[in-house]
Design an enzyme around this catalytic site. Sequence first.
Site, PDB file in Angstrom:
ATOM      1  N   GLU A  38       0.860  -1.203   0.000  1.00 16.31           N
ATOM      2  CA  GLU A  38       0.000   0.000   0.000  1.00 16.31           C
ATOM      3  C   GLU A  38       0.897   1.254   0.000  1.00 16.31           C
ATOM      4  O   GLU A  38       1.969   1.244   0.630  1.00 16.31           O
ATOM      5  CB  GLU A  38      -0.831  -0.059   1.298  1.00 16.31           C
ATOM      6  CG  GLU A  38      -1.768   1.085   1.542  1.00 16.31           C
ATOM      7  CD  GLU A  38      -2.486   0.923   2.904  1.00 16.31           C
ATOM      8  OE1 GLU A  38      -2.026   0.142   3.769  1.00 16.31           O
ATOM      9  OE2 GLU A  38      -3.526   1.588   3.089  1.00 16.31           O
ATOM     10  N   LYS A 109      -9.682   2.470  -1.646  1.00 18.46           N
ATOM     11  CA  LYS A 109      -9.923   1.831  -0.336  1.00 18.46           C
ATOM     12  C   LYS A 109     -11.193   2.374   0.314  1.00 18.46           C
ATOM     13  O   LYS A 109     -11.330   3.599   0.488  1.00 18.46           O
ATOM     14  CB  LYS A 109      -8.711   2.094   0.557  1.00 18.46           C
ATOM     15  CG  LYS A 109      -8.687   1.326   1.874  1.00 18.46           C
ATOM     16  CD  LYS A 109      -7.372   1.627   2.605  1.00 18.46           C
ATOM     17  CE  LYS A 109      -7.159   0.802   3.850  1.00 18.46           C
ATOM     18  NZ  LYS A 109      -5.887   1.122   4.526  1.00 18.46           N
ATOM     19  N   CYS A 142      -5.128  -3.463   2.661  1.00 16.95           N
ATOM     20  CA  CYS A 142      -4.789  -3.486   4.084  1.00 16.95           C
ATOM     21  C   CYS A 142      -6.013  -3.680   4.996  1.00 16.95           C
ATOM     22  O   CYS A 142      -6.582  -4.742   5.020  1.00 16.95           O
ATOM     23  CB  CYS A 142      -3.988  -2.227   4.429  1.00 16.95           C
ATOM     24  SG  CYS A 142      -2.948  -2.485   5.895  1.00 16.95           S
TER      25      CYS A 142
END
Length: 268
Positions: A38, A109, A142
């Site tokens: 990331e 995200k 993540c």
Amino acid sequence: MLAGFFQFEPVFGVVSSNLDTIEEVADRESFDLLVLPELCTTGYQFVSQKEVRDLSEPVPGGPSTDRLIKIANKSNAHIVAGLAEKDGKDIFNTAVMVNGSGMVSKYRKIHLFHEETLWFTPGSELPDVVDIGSARVGMIICFDWFFPELTRILTIAGADIVVQPANLILPYCQKAMQTRSIENRIYTITSNRTGTEERGGKKPLTFTGGSQVTDVKGNVLISASANDEKLQVVEIDPEQARDKSITPYNSLMDSRRPDIYADLLGKK
Ligand code: ACM
């Protein structure tokens, strides 16, 4: 197919040097699908909105995506990387998938972690399941691991592999991804970073490394230590993710009861 991760320590704020590191290592190895961490070109611990804005870039069309396309082209492979994406007034924590011809997909995200909520706009769309020929691939980023719904939805949509660019600081994710594999009968690839960032007088953040590839039964096929800086790949067979039978009487997808789950959710 050969799939894996490159675990390393990005240098905060030096996008071109981080891309140099990625290119040098990728040029030495063979792979069909490589997952990078990331925010792997910028670093993680931002201290101001200006800093995030200055380091973010359009995806596609920015220097990082362009460079990744060039690297993927030389390797004849797909690469997934976490980038800070600028789109007008908004900045997103984005995973981009490229091949040698260009951007294939991107995902912004949706579950932002900790101070990311200060810097980024949460995404509002689900990731795609992308057919890359040798496999169908879904991206999460993540902290999305904490929300198993997302990996389940990608599985229902046909993903054989869920890939996860990560900057993990909590110690639980690697084990949880073994569970995500078991409960969905999919491969997972977690690409985490290493090192510590301590910027602007903030509490230091130490990233936990431990990047890994898990198979459809939750076995860890390859893994890195907390500090390894290396690219690791393993041969996987995405066809195995298409067999969802658990016993002769239970197929994972057919045994689900969304009719009842909907009733439960209706009572909430
Ligand atoms: C994280 O989502 N970077 C923990």
